[in-house]
Design a protein around this motif. Structure first.
Motif, PDB file in Angstrom:
ATOM      1  N   LEU A  25      21.537  20.607   2.303  1.00  0.00           N
ATOM      2  CA  LEU A  25      21.438  20.234   0.921  1.00  0.00           C
ATOM      3  C   LEU A  25      21.099  18.785   0.781  1.00  0.00           C
ATOM      4  CD1 LEU A  25      24.430  22.516  -0.349  1.00  0.00           C
ATOM      5  CD2 LEU A  25      21.842  22.799  -1.048  1.00  0.00           C
ATOM      6  N   LEU A  26      21.766  17.964   1.759  1.00  0.00           N
ATOM      7  CA  LEU A  26      21.608  16.663   1.405  1.00  0.00           C
ATOM      8  C   LEU A  26      20.204  16.148   1.688  1.00  0.00           C
ATOM      9  CD1 LEU A  26      25.007  15.020   2.745  1.00  0.00           C
ATOM     10  CD2 LEU A  26      24.366  15.023   0.380  1.00  0.00           C
ATOM     11  N   TRP A  27      19.628  17.033   2.695  1.00  0.00           N
ATOM     12  CA  TRP A  27      18.142  16.778   3.024  1.00  0.00           C
ATOM     13  C   TRP A  27      17.299  17.254   2.090  1.00  0.00           C
ATOM     14  CZ3 TRP A  27      15.188  19.781   7.160  1.00  0.00           C
ATOM     15  CH2 TRP A  27      13.901  19.013   7.451  1.00  0.00           C
ATOM     16  N   TRP A  28      17.460  18.458   1.392  1.00  0.00           N
ATOM     17  CA  TRP A  28      16.389  19.043   0.421  1.00  0.00           C
ATOM     18  C   TRP A  28      16.481  18.725  -0.939  1.00  0.00           C
ATOM     19  CZ3 TRP A  28      17.317  24.213   3.161  1.00  0.00           C
ATOM     20  CH2 TRP A  28      16.243  24.306   4.154  1.00  0.00           C
ATOM     21  N   LEU A  29      17.787  18.550  -1.640  1.00  0.00           N
ATOM     22  CA  LEU A  29      17.851  17.974  -3.045  1.00  0.00           C
ATOM     23  C   LEU A  29      17.068  17.024  -3.226  1.00  0.00           C
ATOM     24  CD1 LEU A  29      21.655  19.174  -3.663  1.00  0.00           C
ATOM     25  CD2 LEU A  29      19.520  20.127  -4.537  1.00  0.00           C
ATOM     26  N   PRO A  30      17.165  15.841  -2.610  1.00  0.00           N
ATOM     27  CA  PRO A  30      16.337  14.536  -3.200  1.00  0.00           C
ATOM     28  C   PRO A  30      14.918  14.750  -3.301  1.00  0.00           C
ATOM     29  CG  PRO A  30      17.980  13.779  -1.629  1.00  0.00           C
ATOM     30  CD  PRO A  30      17.985  15.420  -1.531  1.00  0.00           C
ATOM     31  N   LYS A  31      14.511  15.972  -2.845  1.00  0.00           N
ATOM     32  CA  LYS A  31      13.137  16.070  -2.881  1.00  0.00           C
ATOM     33  C   LYS A  31      12.686  16.954  -4.014  1.00  0.00           C
ATOM     34  CE  LYS A  31      12.442  16.443   2.050  1.00  0.00           C
ATOM     35  NZ  LYS A  31      12.064  16.986   3.295  1.00  0.00           N
ATOM     36  N   PHE A  32      13.701  17.442  -4.804  1.00  0.00           N
ATOM     37  CA  PHE A  32      13.232  18.147  -6.079  1.00  0.00           C
ATOM     38  C   PHE A  32      13.007  17.141  -7.313  1.00  0.00           C
ATOM     39  CE2 PHE A  32      15.531  21.536  -3.890  1.00  0.00           C
ATOM     40  CZ  PHE A  32      14.446  22.721  -3.834  1.00  0.00           C
ATOM     41  N   PHE A  35      15.874  16.147  -9.756  1.00  0.00           N
ATOM     42  CA  PHE A  35      17.387  16.153  -9.244  1.00  0.00           C
ATOM     43  C   PHE A  35      17.737  14.773  -9.339  1.00  0.00           C
ATOM     44  CE2 PHE A  35      20.670  15.388  -5.743  1.00  0.00           C
ATOM     45  CZ  PHE A  35      21.582  16.174  -6.397  1.00  0.00           C
ATOM     46  N   LYS A  36      18.837  14.127  -9.984  1.00  0.00           N
ATOM     47  CA  LYS A  36      19.252  12.742 -10.072  1.00  0.00           C
ATOM     48  C   LYS A  36      20.713  12.586  -9.718  1.00  0.00           C
ATOM     49  CE  LYS A  36      15.473  11.045 -11.860  1.00  0.00           C
ATOM     50  NZ  LYS A  36      14.552  10.600 -10.824  1.00  0.00           N
ATOM     51  N   ILE A  38      24.859  14.472  -9.906  1.00  0.00           N
ATOM     52  CA  ILE A  38      25.596  15.722 -10.751  1.00  0.00           C
ATOM     53  C   ILE A  38      26.053  14.440 -11.907  1.00  0.00           C
ATOM     54  CG2 ILE A  38      27.693  16.670 -10.701  1.00  0.00           C
ATOM     55  CD1 ILE A  38      27.180  17.525  -7.959  1.00  0.00           C
ATOM     56  N   THR A  57      30.539  14.536  -8.171  1.00  0.00           N
ATOM     57  CA  THR A  57      30.167  15.196  -6.639  1.00  0.00           C
ATOM     58  C   THR A  57      31.793  15.444  -5.885  1.00  0.00           C
ATOM     59  OG1 THR A  57      28.163  14.225  -6.514  1.00  0.00           O
ATOM     60  CG2 THR A  57      29.054  15.110  -4.411  1.00  0.00           C
TER      61      THR A  57
END
Length: 77
Positions: A25-32, A35-36, A38, A57
């Motif tokens: 999740l930490l790897w993929w979420l910033p790629k969206f 996503f800034k 929570i 968080t």
């Protein structure tokens, strides 16, 4: 009488899987793009200093861990 090792092994496997999911999740979420973080996470920026305090968080993580521990104690061994 059981020496506790099988239950310890289950806990270690569960914690390992939990860390794997958190890492992904930490790897993929910033790629969206949208996503800034929570809402509730605070960022203080000054000239040469940035302080990030993940309050939202932390609260969300605490609630999720509390729910997991409750379910584990209620339905687990």
């Amino acid at each position: 009488m059981e020496n506790g090792m099988p239950s310890l092994a289950k806990v270690l496997i569960f914690v390992g899987l939990l860390l794997l999911v958190a890492g992904l999740l930490l790897w993929w979420l910033p790629k969206f793009p949208g996503f800034k973080g929570i809402p509730g996470d605070m960022v203080f920026k000054r000239e040469n200093f940035t302080f990030y305090f993940p309050l939202g968080t932390s609260i969300l993580l605490s609630l999720l861990l509390t729910l997991l521990i409750y379910l584990w104690r209620k339905f687990g061994g």
